[in-house]
Design a protein around this motif. Structure first.
Motif, PDB file in Angstrom:
ATOM      1  N   SER A 138       0.852  -1.195   0.000  1.00 33.56           N
ATOM      2  CA  SER A 138       0.000   0.000   0.000  1.00 33.56           C
ATOM      3  C   SER A 138       0.887   1.244   0.000  1.00 33.56           C
ATOM      4  O   SER A 138       2.113   1.148   0.046  1.00 33.56           O
ATOM      5  N   ASN A 139       0.257   2.401  -0.017  1.00 35.06           N
ATOM      6  CA  ASN A 139       1.047   3.634  -0.077  1.00 35.06           C
ATOM      7  C   ASN A 139       1.588   4.070   1.279  1.00 35.06           C
ATOM      8  O   ASN A 139       2.328   5.051   1.374  1.00 35.06           O
ATOM      9  N   THR A 140       1.221   3.372   2.361  1.00 33.29           N
ATOM     10  CA  THR A 140       1.743   3.690   3.691  1.00 33.29           C
ATOM     11  C   THR A 140       2.330   2.446   4.346  1.00 33.29           C
ATOM     12  O   THR A 140       1.983   1.308   3.996  1.00 33.29           O
ATOM     13  N   LEU A 141       3.215   2.679   5.297  1.00 34.49           N
ATOM     14  CA  LEU A 141       3.820   1.597   6.073  1.00 34.49           C
ATOM     15  C   LEU A 141       3.991   2.064   7.503  1.00 34.49           C
ATOM     16  O   LEU A 141       4.570   3.127   7.743  1.00 34.49           O
ATOM     17  N   THR A 142       3.493   1.281   8.457  1.00 32.87           N
ATOM     18  CA  THR A 142       3.676   1.586   9.878  1.00 32.87           C
ATOM     19  C   THR A 142       4.896   0.837  10.385  1.00 32.87           C
ATOM     20  O   THR A 142       4.969  -0.389  10.287  1.00 32.87           O
ATOM     21  N   VAL A 143       5.879   1.570  10.925  1.00 26.82           N
ATOM     22  CA  VAL A 143       7.126   0.954  11.378  1.00 26.82           C
ATOM     23  C   VAL A 143       7.243   1.065  12.892  1.00 26.82           C
ATOM     24  O   VAL A 143       6.854   2.079  13.486  1.00 26.82           O
ATOM     25  N   THR A 144       7.775   0.021  13.490  1.00 26.37           N
ATOM     26  CA  THR A 144       7.969  -0.029  14.937  1.00 26.37           C
ATOM     27  C   THR A 144       9.370  -0.493  15.313  1.00 26.37           C
ATOM     28  O   THR A 144       9.689  -0.555  16.500  1.00 26.37           O
ATOM     29  N   ASP A 145      10.202  -0.831  14.328  1.00 25.49           N
ATOM     30  CA  ASP A 145      11.544  -1.345  14.587  1.00 25.49           C
ATOM     31  C   ASP A 145      12.588  -0.487  13.882  1.00 25.49           C
ATOM     32  O   ASP A 145      12.334   0.110  12.827  1.00 25.49           O
ATOM     33  N   THR A 146      13.785  -0.486  14.455  1.00 28.80           N
ATOM     34  CA  THR A 146      14.902   0.220  13.848  1.00 28.80           C
ATOM     35  C   THR A 146      15.255  -0.398  12.500  1.00 28.80           C
ATOM     36  O   THR A 146      15.254  -1.620  12.339  1.00 28.80           O
ATOM     37  N   GLY A 147      15.553   0.447  11.508  1.00 33.69           N
ATOM     38  CA  GLY A 147      15.964  -0.061  10.205  1.00 33.69           C
ATOM     39  C   GLY A 147      16.001   1.035   9.166  1.00 33.69           C
ATOM     40  O   GLY A 147      15.625   2.181   9.419  1.00 33.69           O
ATOM     41  N   VAL A 148      16.487   0.665   7.989  1.00 34.28           N
ATOM     42  CA  VAL A 148      16.426   1.541   6.822  1.00 34.28           C
ATOM     43  C   VAL A 148      15.245   1.081   5.978  1.00 34.28           C
ATOM     44  O   VAL A 148      15.222  -0.047   5.481  1.00 34.28           O
ATOM     45  N   TYR A 149      14.262   1.938   5.846  1.00 36.73           N
ATOM     46  CA  TYR A 149      13.042   1.598   5.121  1.00 36.73           C
ATOM     47  C   TYR A 149      13.065   2.283   3.760  1.00 36.73           C
ATOM     48  O   TYR A 149      13.472   3.446   3.632  1.00 36.73           O
ATOM     49  N   ALA A 150      12.633   1.540   2.753  1.00 33.71           N
ATOM     50  CA  ALA A 150      12.629   2.065   1.389  1.00 33.71           C
ATOM     51  C   ALA A 150      11.332   1.681   0.705  1.00 33.71           C
ATOM     52  O   ALA A 150      10.650   0.720   1.102  1.00 33.71           O
TER      53      ALA A 150
ATOM     54  N   GLY B 140       7.569   3.463 -17.520  1.00 34.23           N
ATOM     55  CA  GLY B 140       8.985   3.259 -17.248  1.00 34.23           C
ATOM     56  C   GLY B 140       9.540   4.038 -16.083  1.00 34.23           C
ATOM     57  O   GLY B 140      10.736   3.976 -15.815  1.00 34.23           O
ATOM     58  N   CYS B 141       8.690   4.786 -15.373  1.00 32.44           N
ATOM     59  CA  CYS B 141       9.169   5.601 -14.256  1.00 32.44           C
ATOM     60  C   CYS B 141       9.062   4.830 -12.956  1.00 32.44           C
ATOM     61  O   CYS B 141       7.954   4.496 -12.497  1.00 32.44           O
ATOM     62  N   LEU B 142      10.200   4.548 -12.368  1.00 33.88           N
ATOM     63  CA  LEU B 142      10.278   3.972 -11.024  1.00 33.88           C
ATOM     64  C   LEU B 142      10.866   5.023 -10.099  1.00 33.88           C
ATOM     65  O   LEU B 142      11.987   5.497 -10.323  1.00 33.88           O
ATOM     66  N   SER B 143      10.128   5.388  -9.080  1.00 32.91           N
ATOM     67  CA  SER B 143      10.594   6.371  -8.104  1.00 32.91           C
ATOM     68  C   SER B 143      10.923   5.645  -6.804  1.00 32.91           C
ATOM     69  O   SER B 143      10.172   4.766  -6.369  1.00 32.91           O
ATOM     70  N   PHE B 144      12.056   6.022  -6.206  1.00 30.45           N
ATOM     71  CA  PHE B 144      12.505   5.361  -4.987  1.00 30.45           C
ATOM     72  C   PHE B 144      12.622   6.384  -3.854  1.00 30.45           C
ATOM     73  O   PHE B 144      12.905   7.557  -4.074  1.00 30.45           O
ATOM     74  N   GLY B 145      12.413   5.907  -2.665  1.00 26.69           N
ATOM     75  CA  GLY B 145      12.613   6.723  -1.479  1.00 26.69           C
ATOM     76  C   GLY B 145      13.113   5.861  -0.351  1.00 26.69           C
ATOM     77  O   GLY B 145      12.803   4.665  -0.285  1.00 26.69           O
ATOM     78  N   ASP B 146      13.914   6.423   0.537  1.00 25.51           N
ATOM     79  CA  ASP B 146      14.377   5.674   1.698  1.00 25.51           C
ATOM     80  C   ASP B 146      14.553   6.606   2.877  1.00 25.51           C
ATOM     81  O   ASP B 146      14.722   7.816   2.708  1.00 25.51           O
ATOM     82  N   VAL B 147      14.533   6.030   4.063  1.00 24.35           N
ATOM     83  CA  VAL B 147      14.668   6.797   5.292  1.00 24.35           C
ATOM     84  C   VAL B 147      15.186   5.874   6.380  1.00 24.35           C
ATOM     85  O   VAL B 147      14.839   4.689   6.433  1.00 24.35           O
ATOM     86  N   SER B 148      16.062   6.406   7.232  1.00 24.11           N
ATOM     87  CA  SER B 148      16.592   5.641   8.372  1.00 24.11           C
ATOM     88  C   SER B 148      15.772   5.972   9.609  1.00 24.11           C
ATOM     89  O   SER B 148      15.606   7.147   9.954  1.00 24.11           O
ATOM     90  N   ILE B 149      15.275   4.932  10.271  1.00 24.54           N
ATOM     91  CA  ILE B 149      14.455   5.100  11.466  1.00 24.54           C
ATOM     92  C   ILE B 149      15.122   4.359  12.623  1.00 24.54           C
ATOM     93  O   ILE B 149      15.508   3.195  12.486  1.00 24.54           O
TER      94      ILE B 149
END
Length: 484
Positions: free
Chosen positions: A314-326, A334-343
Motif C-alpha cells: 500500500s502507499n503507507t507503512l507503519t514501522v515499529t523497529d529500527t531499520g532503513v526503510y525504502a 517506465g518511471c520507477l521512483s525510490f525513497g528511503d529513510v533511516s528510522i
C-alpha cells in the motif's frame, strides 16, 4: 546514455590510453547536457533548456561534459560549469586558473541568493522540468583555486542551484547548502584548518575532501566531497531550475561545479531520517507511519534493510523497529521512483527507584517531604536525564497528567506512601521511577551499658565506648538510621 557514449568516444579515444586526468568535451549543446547527461529520466519532462558562457573568441565554452577517464575522481562522468574555460578543468593541477572573457558579466539571481554583489564570469545552465514524484536530487562537487589562495578564509566564488515554480513570482530556493543547514557551500564555509596570519579554524570539514596535489586529475587546488542537493516538489507541477556559478569581485582564482551524470533523480520523499545522531529518534513503543502517496495512480513495494516486506504494497507503512526503510513506486511509463529513510527506536532511560526518609514529629505517620531530594538517586547522576514531575500514581506519571503541584513541600497521606517520578532523556524518551516515602520516628530506645570498676580505683568511674549502645538505641526502628 549509449547515444552520448557513442558521440564522445572518438573525441576521448586519443587521451584515454595515456591520461590519468579527467577529460572535458565542451562542444555538446545545452540540450544534450541536460537530456543525455544530467536529467536522463522518464520520471520528468524537461523543456526550455538554455545556457550562458563566457565568449573566449576561440570557440571554448565555460560549460561542458566531463568523463573520469580512469582517473581518481568520484563521478564517472557529468557536467562541469566553470568560471573559466571548462576545458581548463582538466588536470594535472599544475597552474593557477584565473581566466576571463570580454564582456562576461555576473548574475543578479545568484547575488540575491548569496547576499553578495559584484559577481562576474557567470556560467549558467537552466531548464524547466515537470516531475511526477515529490522529491528531486542530484550530486555535485565544488572545486576551487581559492582553497589555496592567499586569503581562503575571506574570499570565495559563489554558486547556487536555484529552484522555483515556473511562471510564478516567488523567490528562488537555493539547494546548494551545507547539509542540514541553510548555509551556502563556499570556500569560506567548507574548508580544513588554514594556518597562518590569514588563516582560520576548520569549518564543516566533514564535507571537505582534499587539497589537491600537482597530480590531481582536475586543475583546482581543493574540492568538497560529493554532496547531494535536494528539494521537495509537487508532482505534475512545472519548476524552473538555474544552476549558476560566478567569480565574486574579480576574475582571479577560478572555481567549478561538477554535476554527477545521471544523478538528477526524481524520488519519493519519506521525510527526514529519524536517528539519535540527528536528535529526532523515536522511542521504543512508538510507531511511525511512512507515507509514499503521490496523489496519482501508482503501485508500491516496501523494503526493510534491503529486504522486500511481504504483503506491504500500500502507499503507507507503519514501522515499529529500527531499520532503513525504502519504497519502490511504479508510476508507469517506465518511471520507477525510490525513497528511503533511516528510522531508529531507542530504549527508555535507565533509572533507579528511590527512598526518602523523613522525621515524624508527632508519631502519626504523616510528615512533609521534599521530593526533589530523590532526583539524584533516581537519575543515577546521569545529567542527560531530567525529572519532569512527580505524580500520585504510575498511570498519571506515564500519561503526564495531574502532577503534584508543589513537590518540594509534599505531605504524605498514608504510611509508606509511594509516589512516581517521570524521567525524560535528552532524546525525548521517558520512563518512570518509584519513590518510597518512609517515616523516621523521633523516639528512640534507652540503652544500658555495664562495666566493672576494675581499674584499681573503686571510685564508681569508668571509660565507656558509647557506640556500643547504638544497636540498643536503633532496635525496632527503620533501617538506615544513625546515632549521633
Amino acid at each position: 546514455m549509449k547515444q552520448l557514449v557513442a558521440l564522445l568516444c572518438f573525441a576521448f579515444s586519443s587521451q584515454s590510453h595515456f591520461s590519468q586526468n579527467i577529460v572535458v568535451q565542451d562542444k555538446l549543446s545545452p540540450e544534450d547536457l541536460v537530456n543525455l547527461v544530467l536529467a536522463n529520466t522518464p520520471c520528468a519532462s524537461v523543456s526550455n533548456i538554455s545556457a550562458a558562457s563566457g565568449n573566449f573568441g576561440d570557440g571554448s565554452l565555460s560549460y561542458g561534459f566531463f568523463d573520469r577517464n580512469g582517473a581518481d575522481f568520484p563521478f564517472e562522468n557529468g557536467v562541469v560549469l566553470s568560471t573559466g574555460r571548462a576545458s581548463s578543468s582538466v588536470g594535472p593541477n599544475d597552474s593557477v586558473l584565473s581566466e576571463t572573457a570580454s564582456g562576461w558579466v555576473g548574475d543578479s539571481d545568484l547575488e540575491d541568493a548569496l547576499g553578495v554583489r559584484n559577481t562576474t564570469n557567470a556560467t549558467i545552465l537552466e531548464f524547466d522540468f515537470t516531475p511526477i514524484a515529490n522529491r528531486i536530487s542530484f550530486d555535485y562537487i565544488f572545486a576551487s583555486e581559492e582553497y589555496n589562495s592567499p586569503r581562503p578564509c575571506d574570499f570565495s566564488d559563489g554558486f547556487a542551484f536555484l529552484l522555483k515554480r515556473a511562471g510564478v513570482d516567488e523567490p528562488f530556493q537555493n539547494l546548494a547548502v551545507v547539509p542540514n543547514t541553510n548555509i551556502p557551500v563556499k570556500v569560506t564555509t567548507v574548508h580544513p584548518d588554514f594556518p597562518g596570519a590569514f588563516g582560520c579554524p576548520a569549518e564543516n570539514e566533514q564535507f571537505f575532501d582534499r587539497l589537491n596535489s600537482v597530480s590531481s586529475p582536475i586543475n583546482f587546488n581543493g574540492q568538497t566531497v560529493a554532496l547531494t542537493a535536494s528539494a521537495t516538489v509537487i508532482p505534475n507541477v512545472t519548476y524552473h531550475i538555474k544552476l549558476v556559478i560566478a567569480d565574486e569581485g574579480n576574475a582571479l582564482f577560478d572555481s567549478a561545479i561538477f554535476l554527477g551524470g545521471g544523478s538528477f533523480s526524481i524520488d519519493t520523499d519519506l521525510g527526514p531520517d529519524r536517528t539519535a545522531l540527528n536528535g529526532n529518534a523515536l522511542c521504543q513503543g512508538d510507531n511511525l507511519v511512512l507515507d509514499a502517496d503521490l496523489g496519482i495512480p501508482a503501485t508500491f513495494q516496501w523494503f526493510q534493510d534491503g529486504v522486500p516486506l511481504s504483503g506491504e504494497t500500500s502507499n503507507t507503512l507503519t514501522v515499529t523497529d529500527t531499520g532503513v526503510y525504502a519504497v519502490e513506486v511504479d508510476l508507469g511509463s517506465g518511471c520507477l521512483s525510490f525513497g528511503d529513510v533511516s528510522i531508529e527506536f531507542i530504549p527508555p532511560p535507565i533509572v533507579n527507584d528511590a527512598q526518602l526518609i523523613q522525621c515524624d514529629e508527632n508519631g502519626d505517620g504523616l510528615t512533609i517531604y521534599n521530593l526533589s531530594q530523590a532526583i539524584q538517586d533516581i537519575i543515577l547522576d546521569d545529567q542527560t536525564l531530567t525529572v519532569t514531575g512527580f505524580f500520585l500514581t504510575q498511570t498519571d506519571a506515564e500519561n503526564n497528567v495531574n502532577p503534584i503541584g508543589n513537590p518540594n513541600n509534599f505531605s504524605n497521606t498514608t504510611l509508606n506512601q509511594l509516589v512516581y517520578a517521570r524521567v525524560m532523556s535528552s532524546l525525548g524518551c521517558d520512563t518512570t521511577a518509584q519513590v518510597s516515602l518512609q517515616i523516621s520516628t523521633t523516639t528512640a530506645n534507652d540503652a544500658v551499658l555495664e562495666a566493672c570498676d576494675d581499674d584499681g580505683n573503686e571510685d564508681g568511674f569508668h571509660a565507656f565506648n558509647l557506640s556500643n549502645a547504638d544497636s540498643q538505641v536503633r532496635n525496632g526502628l527503620p533501617a538506615g538510621l544513625s546515632v549521633r
